[in-house]
Design a protein around this motif. Structure first.
Motif, short mmCIF file in Angstrom:
data_model
loop_
_atom_site.label_atom_id
_atom_site.label_comp_id
_atom_site.label_asym_id
_atom_site.label_seq_id
_atom_site.Cartn_x
_atom_site.Cartn_y
_atom_site.Cartn_z
N PHE A 90 -3.56 7.21 -0.08
CA PHE A 90 -3.56 6.46 1.18
C PHE A 90 -3.37 7.46 2.32
O PHE A 90 -2.25 7.80 2.69
CB PHE A 90 -2.46 5.41 1.18
CG PHE A 90 -2.53 4.48 0.00
CD1 PHE A 90 -3.66 3.70 -0.20
CD2 PHE A 90 -1.50 4.38 -0.90
CE1 PHE A 90 -3.75 2.85 -1.29
CE2 PHE A 90 -1.58 3.53 -1.99
CZ PHE A 90 -2.71 2.77 -2.19
N MET A 93 -1.06 6.92 5.37
CA MET A 93 0.35 6.63 5.14
C MET A 93 1.04 7.96 4.84
O MET A 93 0.40 8.93 4.45
CB MET A 93 0.50 5.66 3.96
CG MET A 93 -0.20 4.35 4.22
SD MET A 93 -0.24 3.26 2.78
CE MET A 93 1.44 2.68 2.75
N VAL A 101 4.47 2.93 -2.45
CA VAL A 101 3.47 1.95 -2.87
C VAL A 101 3.37 1.96 -4.40
O VAL A 101 3.30 0.91 -5.04
CB VAL A 101 2.10 2.24 -2.24
CG1 VAL A 101 1.01 1.39 -2.87
CG2 VAL A 101 2.14 2.00 -0.74
N TYR A 109 13.65 -7.28 -4.66
CA TYR A 109 13.82 -8.32 -3.64
C TYR A 109 12.54 -9.12 -3.44
O TYR A 109 11.44 -8.62 -3.64
CB TYR A 109 14.32 -7.74 -2.32
CG TYR A 109 13.47 -6.65 -1.69
CD1 TYR A 109 12.29 -6.97 -1.01
CD2 TYR A 109 13.87 -5.33 -1.73
CE1 TYR A 109 11.53 -5.99 -0.40
CE2 TYR A 109 13.11 -4.34 -1.13
CZ TYR A 109 11.94 -4.68 -0.47
OH TYR A 109 11.19 -3.70 0.12
N ASN B 199 8.55 -3.40 1.40
CA ASN B 199 7.39 -3.14 0.53
C ASN B 199 6.20 -4.03 0.89
O ASN B 199 5.07 -3.71 0.54
CB ASN B 199 7.77 -3.29 -0.94
CG ASN B 199 7.97 -4.73 -1.33
OD1 ASN B 199 8.30 -5.57 -0.49
ND2 ASN B 199 7.77 -5.05 -2.59
N ILE B 200 6.45 -5.12 1.62
CA ILE B 200 5.32 -5.98 2.03
C ILE B 200 4.43 -5.22 3.01
O ILE B 200 3.21 -5.20 2.87
CB ILE B 200 5.83 -7.27 2.69
CG1 ILE B 200 6.74 -8.03 1.72
CG2 ILE B 200 4.67 -8.14 3.11
CD1 ILE B 200 7.44 -9.20 2.35
N ARG B 202 4.15 -2.06 3.34
CA ARG B 202 3.46 -0.97 2.65
C ARG B 202 2.29 -1.50 1.82
O ARG B 202 1.24 -0.88 1.76
CB ARG B 202 4.44 -0.21 1.76
CG ARG B 202 5.43 0.62 2.54
CD ARG B 202 6.16 1.56 1.63
NE ARG B 202 6.96 0.85 0.64
CZ ARG B 202 8.23 0.52 0.81
NH1 ARG B 202 8.85 0.83 1.92
NH2 ARG B 202 8.89 -0.12 -0.14
N ALA B 203 2.49 -2.68 1.22
CA ALA B 203 1.40 -3.27 0.46
C ALA B 203 0.23 -3.59 1.39
O ALA B 203 -0.93 -3.35 1.06
CB ALA B 203 1.87 -4.54 -0.25
N LYS B 205 -0.56 -2.08 4.21
CA LYS B 205 -1.22 -0.84 4.60
C LYS B 205 -2.05 -0.29 3.45
O LYS B 205 -3.14 0.22 3.65
CB LYS B 205 -0.18 0.20 5.03
CG LYS B 205 0.33 -0.01 6.44
CD LYS B 205 0.86 1.28 7.02
CE LYS B 205 2.34 1.40 6.86
NZ LYS B 205 2.89 2.60 7.50
N ALA B 206 -1.51 -0.41 2.23
CA ALA B 206 -2.23 0.11 1.07
C ALA B 206 -3.54 -0.62 0.90
O ALA B 206 -4.57 -0.01 0.61
CB ALA B 206 -1.37 -0.02 -0.18
#
Lengths: 266, 343
Positions: A90, A93, A101, A109, B199-200, B202-203, B205-206
């Motif tokens: 990516f 990023m 990722v 969570y 992580n949402i 990041r997901a 963006k991924a």
């Protein structure tokens, strides 16, 4: 058996990219897959990782569970990580985010607590970030953690792709030409990293590679594909002398002495 | 209002990782809230207070669009239609069914979320320009449906939408309405921050950068695409409802044309696609410019279009991206210096 594949086939139009391939992997082994360009190696990877669905008749068991026909993210969740020939990191990023990722499916969570920003989320994020920093340090990219991945050099990108796959804490690691385009010194470095990771995390590894030295030096068993079919399988020493393999790779015209000389030099 | 843990300027040290306690995490937000409370009294006149309300509504809208467009990378041009759905749902609920604003707002958001999920379905198969066309089609059909439906005021417009009231007191001045809009905007921005830095985000963006690699990393691409569309629709619904109940309480289908869509898109592009601050910076700048240039309205679209083209050509990551770039360069400089010192 960690991975049991039987009867995998995939046609593109009339062309059989992979036809009726079986592949069985013991836990902890390093398997090499070789074959000329267009012999179906990458297609086989795409079938295993769920990018393509195998045609009816093919089955795949991973760790005793039938995982035939699952989506890529479902396969990944079960502990099969892969790298891509074109890396597909990516680029926009950061290096650390790339690993995070990879760690995605080990997040505890839930979505609602992430949205309201609960304390548990921040604690877990902090813990995971430091874990991923450890992994970055292990593959030697810790200094670049906050840099956009697109600014890494070619060799560093290969390491990052490997790191992202490792962040998934896989049982099976599939490497698609991990050493392509690297200088001999860097090939050795990369292989050392792979071996160190294998030892540290008890991995099973499948490597697609064109650099025969890599396959011969590191793999326990080598499978050879040609025109989508598996034409040979065995320990590297036996594969080296297999006539069908030599034919597939080099054509018929060379005699055995020349072939051995070529294999030694490459 | 940077949160300490993911503050990009922080050096990568154990110390920096340990600083994230919940109190420190919330404190900047409370400070921000406190700073925003006296703003309506700082404003000189009612027009500025109106502008303040409008900016905050646009912030909500742009933050929502930034989630689906900037982070998840889904090129949707249906966002104003979602806003329209939120606005008209809220208007109908209050005027035809007598529901108070406080029920109409969540009702409108819920309705918009459902619409957002539908708008998101084409994204499973389409990408880029094709997805833009599909969402444009959906958006225009919503607007045309509204202007052809007498129940929704058709092309005359929908008027007499009541302002929200609190304990029987109508909040119809721009100053009192500010205290409805402002907390919602701050909460909206807060939620988007939390989500995008978990992580949402990041997901999202991924899957913007490489859906295949995202899937191979264990990310359920469809789930996160839907989530992006639904969450951003919630924001659009909220912004729509707030716009409907703001004085003078009048809605017209022409407020939801392609021109408006370009304006919202400009906010996100100029502010910085995929930057957590992007939507906010952009909404403030664009709303002010939009209002200042109102008398030259026939040139507005031309100007905005030009700014989008120029931004994409010369500043593809927007204002937020320039700030990021500066911080990254500083990080590189720090590494070089550390190496020099070590040598």
């Amino acid at each position: 058996m960690l991975l049991e594949i039987s009867g995998f086939s995939k046609h593109f139009g009339g062309l059989a990219a992979v036809s009726n391939v079986d592949l069985n992997l013991e836990e902890g082994e390093i398997r090499g897959i070789i074959g000329p360009n267009g012999s179906g190696k990458s297609t086989l990877f795409n079938l295993i990782s769920g990018v393509y669905q195998p045609e009816p008749g093919g089955t795949m068991f991973f760790d005793g569970e039938n995982v035939t026909g699952l989506q890529p993210h479902e396969i990944a969740r079960r502990g099969i990580a892969r790298t891509f020939q074109m890396l597909r990191i990516f680029a926009q990023m950061t290096v650390l985010e790339n690993l995070l990722v990879g760690h995605h499916c080990h997040t505890h969570y839930g979505t609602p607590s992430a949205i309201v920003g609960r304390k548990a989320v921040w604690e877990e994020e902090r813990r995971v970030r430091s874990e991923m920093m450890d992994l970055l340090a292990f593959i030697g990219l810790a200094d670049y953690a906050r840099m956009p991945a697109g600014e890494l050099s070619g060799g560093q990108r290969r390491l990052l792709a490997l790191g992202r796959a490792m962040a998934m804490r896989p049982k099976l690691l599939m490497l698609d030409e991990p050493a392509a385009g690297l200088s001999p010194v860097n090939v050795d470095k990369l292989l050392d990293t792979v071996m160190a990771l294998k030892e540290r995390y008890g991995l099973t590894v499948i490597i697609i590679e064109h650099i025969l030295k890599v396959v011969m030096d590191t793999c326990d068993v080598v499978s050879v594909l040609e025109h989508g079919e598996k034409i040979a399988e065995g320990p590297p020493a036996a594969i080296k002398d297999d006539h069908r393999v030599i034919e597939a790779y080099l054509g018929k015209e060379m005699d055995d002495a020349e072939v051995r000389a070529y294999l030694r030099s490459s | 209002m940077t949160d300490p843990m993911t503050d990009e300027t922080a050096p990568v040290t154990e110390g920096a990782m340990m600083r994230a306690t919940p109190v420190r995490h919330l404190a900047p937000w409370l400070v921000g809230l406190a700073v925003m409370v006296p703003l309506p009294w700082v404003a000189f006149n009612d027009y500025q207070r109106y502008l303040l309300d409008l900016i905050l509504i646009n912030v909500i809208l742009a933050v929502g669009l930034n989630i689906v467009k900037g982070f998840a990378g889904q090129v949707t041009v249906g966002h104003v239609a979602l806003m329209a759905i939120g606005a008209y749902t809220s208007a109908v609920l209050t005027t035809k069914f007598g529901a108070p604003f406080w029920f109409a707002l969540p009702g409108a958001m819920l309705m918009t979320a459902v619409a957002g999920a539908i708008v998101g379905i084409p994204s499973f198969r389409l990408e880029g320009a094709y997805l833009a066309l599909a969402t444009l089609g959906l958006a225009e059909s919503v607007r045309i449906f509204i202007s052809a439906t007498d129940y929704l005021g058709a092309s005359v417009g929908y008027s007499d939408i009541p302002p929200p009231s609190l304990f029987g007191m109508p909040l119809n001045s721009f100053r009192s309405y500010y205290f409805v809009v402002m907390p919602l905007a701050v909460a909206g921005v807060y939620f988007s921050f939390c989500m995008l830095r978990s992580n949402i985000g990041r997901a999202f963006k991924a899957l913007r950068e490489d859906p295949l690699a995202a899937a191979a990393s264990g990310i359920n691409v469809r789930k996160y695409k839907s989530l992006a569309f639904i969450v951003s629709a919630l924001y659009a619904g909220c912004a729509g409802s707030l716009a409907a109940h703001m004085s003078p309480g009048f809605l017209h289908p022409n407020s939801y044309t392609l021109v408006e869509m370009v304006t919202v898109l400009l906010m996100v592009v100029l502010g910085g696609i995929g930057h957590v601050w992007g939507g906010i910076i952009g909404a403030i700048i664009v709303t002010i410019i939009y209002d200042l240039t109102r008398e030259y309205y026939q040139y507005q679209l031309l100007i905005f279009g030009l700014v989008i083209v120029l931004t994409v050509m010369f500043m593809p990551t927007g204002i937020g991206g320039i700030i990021d770039r500066y911080l990254v360069n500083r990080g590189f400089a720090a590494i070089r210096k550390a190496r020099k010192d070590a040598a």
